[in-house]
Structure formats: structure tokens, C-alpha cells
Write a protein that holds these residues in place. Structure first.
Motif, PDB file in Angstrom:
ATOM      1  N   GLN A 198     147.041 -22.223 -30.986  1.00 31.66           N
ATOM      2  CA  GLN A 198     148.490 -22.415 -30.933  1.00 31.66           C
ATOM      3  C   GLN A 198     148.794 -22.718 -29.315  1.00 31.66           C
ATOM      4  N   ARG A 199     147.892 -22.208 -28.392  1.00 26.63           N
ATOM      5  CA  ARG A 199     148.156 -22.604 -27.197  1.00 26.63           C
ATOM      6  C   ARG A 199     147.330 -23.776 -26.694  1.00 26.63           C
ATOM      7  N   GLY A 200     147.009 -24.562 -27.610  1.00 23.91           N
ATOM      8  CA  GLY A 200     146.439 -25.909 -27.461  1.00 23.91           C
ATOM      9  C   GLY A 200     145.036 -26.256 -27.265  1.00 23.91           C
ATOM     10  N   PHE A 201     144.280 -25.124 -27.381  1.00 22.74           N
ATOM     11  CA  PHE A 201     142.583 -25.037 -27.067  1.00 22.74           C
ATOM     12  C   PHE A 201     142.073 -26.018 -28.032  1.00 22.74           C
ATOM     13  N   THR A 202     141.201 -26.638 -27.562  1.00 23.41           N
ATOM     14  CA  THR A 202     140.206 -27.742 -28.235  1.00 23.41           C
ATOM     15  C   THR A 202     138.902 -27.371 -28.370  1.00 23.41           C
ATOM     16  N   SER A 203     138.264 -26.233 -27.542  1.00 23.75           N
ATOM     17  CA  SER A 203     136.962 -25.904 -27.414  1.00 23.75           C
ATOM     18  C   SER A 203     137.080 -24.430 -27.577  1.00 23.75           C
ATOM     19  N   ALA A 204     135.798 -23.709 -28.086  1.00 20.81           N
ATOM     20  CA  ALA A 204     135.763 -22.212 -28.027  1.00 20.81           C
ATOM     21  C   ALA A 204     134.378 -22.003 -28.049  1.00 20.81           C
ATOM     22  N   LYS A 205     133.922 -20.523 -27.667  1.00 18.73           N
ATOM     23  CA  LYS A 205     132.817 -19.965 -27.688  1.00 18.73           C
ATOM     24  C   LYS A 205     132.959 -18.760 -28.454  1.00 18.73           C
ATOM     25  N   ILE A 206     131.915 -18.567 -29.331  1.00 13.75           N
ATOM     26  CA  ILE A 206     131.838 -17.358 -30.231  1.00 13.75           C
ATOM     27  C   ILE A 206     130.437 -16.479 -29.682  1.00 13.75           C
ATOM     28  N   LYS A 207     130.510 -15.167 -29.847  1.00 15.78           N
ATOM     29  CA  LYS A 207     129.464 -14.518 -29.497  1.00 15.78           C
ATOM     30  C   LYS A 207     128.580 -14.315 -30.752  1.00 15.78           C
ATOM     31  N   GLY A 208     127.148 -14.480 -30.756  1.00 14.40           N
ATOM     32  CA  GLY A 208     126.462 -14.325 -31.855  1.00 14.40           C
ATOM     33  C   GLY A 208     124.826 -14.138 -31.484  1.00 14.40           C
ATOM     34  N   GLY A 209     123.987 -14.416 -32.356  1.00 12.12           N
ATOM     35  CA  GLY A 209     122.773 -14.030 -31.964  1.00 12.12           C
ATOM     36  C   GLY A 209     121.688 -13.145 -32.787  1.00 12.12           C
ATOM     37  N   ARG A 210     122.614 -12.414 -33.732  1.00 13.40           N
ATOM     38  CA  ARG A 210     121.954 -11.433 -34.508  1.00 13.40           C
ATOM     39  C   ARG A 210     121.723 -12.049 -35.961  1.00 13.40           C
ATOM     40  N   ASP A 211     122.482 -12.833 -36.112  1.00 13.24           N
ATOM     41  CA  ASP A 211     122.473 -13.266 -37.996  1.00 13.24           C
ATOM     42  C   ASP A 211     122.714 -14.778 -37.684  1.00 13.24           C
ATOM     43  N   ILE A 212     121.730 -15.527 -38.032  1.00 10.76           N
ATOM     44  CA  ILE A 212     122.024 -17.179 -37.889  1.00 10.76           C
ATOM     45  C   ILE A 212     123.040 -17.318 -38.898  1.00 10.76           C
ATOM     46  N   ASP A 213     123.047 -17.078 -40.107  1.00 14.87           N
ATOM     47  CA  ASP A 213     124.006 -17.239 -41.151  1.00 14.87           C
ATOM     48  C   ASP A 213     125.355 -17.087 -40.888  1.00 14.87           C
ATOM     49  N   ALA A 214     125.441 -15.687 -40.463  1.00 14.70           N
ATOM     50  CA  ALA A 214     126.976 -15.271 -39.780  1.00 14.70           C
ATOM     51  C   ALA A 214     127.257 -16.257 -38.699  1.00 14.70           C
ATOM     52  N   ASP A 215     126.449 -16.731 -37.783  1.00 17.06           N
ATOM     53  CA  ASP A 215     126.802 -17.382 -36.541  1.00 17.06           C
ATOM     54  C   ASP A 215     127.161 -18.814 -37.089  1.00 17.06           C
ATOM     55  N   ILE A 216     126.461 -19.381 -38.021  1.00 18.30           N
ATOM     56  CA  ILE A 216     127.038 -20.683 -38.577  1.00 18.30           C
ATOM     57  C   ILE A 216     128.271 -20.693 -39.238  1.00 18.30           C
ATOM     58  N   ARG A 217     128.487 -19.560 -40.077  1.00 20.70           N
ATOM     59  CA  ARG A 217     129.629 -19.330 -40.900  1.00 20.70           C
ATOM     60  C   ARG A 217     130.796 -19.254 -39.717  1.00 20.70           C
ATOM     61  N   ARG A 218     130.654 -18.538 -38.692  1.00 24.73           N
ATOM     62  CA  ARG A 218     131.774 -18.083 -37.876  1.00 24.73           C
ATOM     63  C   ARG A 218     132.081 -19.534 -36.846  1.00 24.73           C
TER      64      ARG A 218
END
Length: 381
Positions: free
Chosen positions: A149-169
């Protein structure tokens, strides 16, 4: 005008949600923020943010000095501790003083720091980063919906413990940001929790299913050879450097071709960022400062020719701080208030009875015993 003394305060940042990464999660979402107030004989006060437990060691290097000599005083502080080293808590104290000096320099000039540093534009492009390891998928979607809603077009998520969860998220957030662009930039930060081959396997699997803009801190911060091997093995850029304290610590990464996006921790101050950014520019590399409460390094980022995007983690400010900036259209927009544009309500901070928990053993600042030593996913989300 001369520097005459300092005062220390401690406030808190209430994130209003769990925050964390692969190393740990703080369910309460309340973190400490030390505030350094640098006093002068001219009535102006400089504001520096961040841990400064070693202030008594470095303050003599700037006492009775003219605050406008910022970079000379920065080197003077480094020189004052060279026998014992400037890493860790000492570098944090130098950074807090440095931030306050730049604040004073711009205040003396009667202009915002971004002007003092030579920026032409007050708008600093950013990417969304919610410290989201403690959020379930539904909460993750709601959080990044606010950023969309604030116009962002890029994002970073935290992960590294579960590759399937990382891809899904990653895909979940990517879909949300498609409201603003057909091809959002998606990044994954694993906070130094992988081994070399684990990193290559996991990144390669992600890249089979989607485009990954960068992988952040896949290995320990000093592993130049390992980061270089990852950069050669995958399509994603390797981003690292936020935990390095001093320009000299970046040299092995540059020499090995180990970093594609040069990061600096905002908590390490403005002069550090400017010097690392200049070194990165000499190597034809972009720079991206890692977030910190009140985004003080954004002023320097605005004046940096190889600035890529600044990490933005929160719409809210710590208790007792009013900051002259807005977050809109996927960017930080800096105001015209002199200096860093940070006003400190000392009464509100002193009346605060809350304590943050950033360094609790279960939190993201304490490295888990088995980090980098897991054969299989620790959990499935």
C-alpha cells in the motif's frame, strides 16, 4: 563551537509484532534503542543512535573539539583505541558519536544533513523488510500488504531453516507486490546460518522456481572465498557486509569478488557508510545500507552515487523520537529539519518503564549452537 559533554538515554522500539530471523525470534517485539546526546558550548545538541557502552573510551578524542571536523574526529577516535582494536562495542560507540557529529555539523549549517552531504534529491529508494521470521503465512501476507500500500516493489524476507517454507513465503510476498509491478524484486536473508554447499543447493532450488534478486549473508561474515564461490555458482547476487566493522574488513571481499551488493550496518555510523560506499564505487559495485531505527544513514545514502536501495523495516519510530521523514511510494522521503531531523523527547524517554529484549538468548542477536550444521530442515511451517 566546542564539544563539552554527553548524555545517554535508553528508549524502546515497539514493533507491535514478533520480529526475528533464522537465529531466533522475539515474540514480544520490543527492542532497546540507546540514544547519545552530544553537548556543545553553543547550545546545540547532536543526536546519535545505537549502542555506545564504550563512550568513555572514545569521548576524550572529541572533547573540546569543533564538531564540524567530523571525518578528522572519526579518525581521531579510531586512533585513540588502535592498540586494543575498534571492533564490537567500541566501534558502536565511535559510530554513535560520529552520527551526533554529523547531526551537529548540519545543524550548524542550518540545513538537513542530506543537503550538507551534497545530495540533490531527498528521496531515497527503499525495499520492504519486516524481520518476519516470527510471522505465520497469514501474518506475513498482512504485513507485506501494508508495504504494498506504500508503493513498494521489492522486499526481503527472513529464512534459511526450511527451504520449502522459504520458497512458499517468497512467492506469497512476490504476489502481493505485483499490485505495484509485474516483476517484484525478491530477496532472502539467512543471517549467516548456512554452510557453503547448503547455500548453493538451497539457492539453486529457489532459482529453479522463481527469480531471486539477492541472497543475503549466506555464510559467516569473514568467509570471502566461500561467498565468492556462491556468487559464481548461482544467478542471484550475494549481499553481505552489515556486520563488518571498518573499511579494512571489506578488502578481502572486494579482492575475492565475493560480494555483489555491498551492505553496511546503519548502526555503524555515517562516516563508515560513506567510506565503504566509496570503496564499493571504485569496484563498480552498488551499496545498500541495512536498516536501523529512525533510518539516520538515509541522509548519506541520498548523496551516494552507487546507492541501490535502503532497507526499511518499520513505519513507526521509537518512543520519544520524532523524525522528519515519511515512507511513501516505495521510498524514504527526507525532510528539511536541520541535521538528522530527529527530535528527542527526553521527558518521555525518562518516564518509560519498558525494557527491550533484543539480546535475549532466544533472540536474533544470539547465534544458535547448530547454525550452519543442519542436515535437514529444523522445522516445517
Amino acid at each position: 563551537m566546542k564539544i563539552t559533554g554527553y548524555r545517554s538515554l535508553a528508549t524502546v522500539h515497539d514493533w507491535g509484532r514478533p520480529i526475528g530471523d533464522a537465529n531466533g525470534v522475539l515474540a514480544g517485539g520490543l527492542t532497546d534503542l540507546p540514544v547519545l546526546l552530544l553537548e556543545t558550548d553553543g547550545g546545540l545538541t547532536g543526536v546519535g543512535l545505537g549502542q555506545h557502552a564504550d563512550i568513555e573510551r572514545v569521548f576524550p578524542a572529541v572533547e573540546n573539539e569543533d564538531p564540524r571536523a567530523v571525518t578528522a574526529l572519526y579518525d581521531r577516535m579510531l586512533a585513540s583505541v588502535f592498540k586494543s582494536g575498534h571492533g564490537g562495542a567500541t566501534f558502536g560507540a565511535i559510530a554513535a558519536v560520529d552520527m551526533a557529529l554529523w547531526d551537529l555539523k548540519a545543524k550548524m549549517a542550518g540545513e538537513p544533513l542530506w543537503r550538507t552531504l551534497g545530495a540533490r534529491d531527498r528521496v531515497v529508494p527503499g525495499y520492504a523488510s519486516a524481520l518476519c521470521m516470527g510471522l505465520d503465512d497469514e501474518q506475513l501476507a498482512a504485513e507485506y500488504g501494508r508495504w504494498a500500500q506504500r508503493g513498494f516493489t521489492s522486499a526481503k524476507i527472513k529464512g534459511g531453516r526450511d527451504i520449502d517454507a522459504d520458497i512458499r513465503r517468497l512467492k506469497l510476498v512476490e504476489e502481493i507486490l505485483k499490485a505495484n509491478t509485474s516483476r517484484p524484486a525478491m530477496m532472502l536473508d539467512v543471517n549467516e546460518t548456512w554452510s557453503l554447499k547448503q547455500a548453493i543447493r538451497h539457492i539453486s532450488e529457489i532459482e529453479r522456481q522463481m527469480d531471486l534478486t539477492w541472497i543475503e549473508e549466506p555464510l559467516r561474515r569473514w568467509d570471502a572465498e566461500g561467498h565468492a564461490r556462491i556468487s559464481r555458482a548461482v544467478k542471484a547476487a550475494v549481499a553481505t557486509g552489515e556486520n563488518l566493522t571498518g573499511l579494512e574488513q571489506f578488502a578481502p571481499l572486494f579482492e575475492a569478488g565475493a560480494v555483489d551488493v555491498v551492505q553496511t550496518g546503519s548502526v555503524w555510523g555515517i562516516t563508515h557508510f560513506l567510506r565503504v560506499a566509496a570503496a564499493a564505487h571504485a569496484h563498480n559495485l552498488p551499496v545498500s545500507p541495512v536498516a536501523f531505527s529512525a533510518n539516520p544513514v538515509a541522509h548519506a545514502a541520498a548523496a551516494t552515487p552507487n546507492m541501490l536501495s535502503i532497507e526499511v523495516q518499520s513505519f513507526d519510530m521509537p518512543l520519544g523520537l520524532t523524525v522528519d521523514q515519511v515512507i511513501e511510494e516505495g521510498a524514504l522521503v527526507l525532510g528539511d529539519s536541520p541535521g538528522l531531523g530527529i527530535e528527542v523527547d527526553e521527558a518521555a524517554i525518562r518516564a518509560n518503564r519498558l525494557n527491550g529484549d533484543w539480546t535475549k538468548p532466544e533472540g536474533p542477536h544470539v547465534r544458535p549452537l547448530r547454525a550452519g550444521l543442519r542436515l535437514a530442515p529444523e522445522r516445517r511451517a
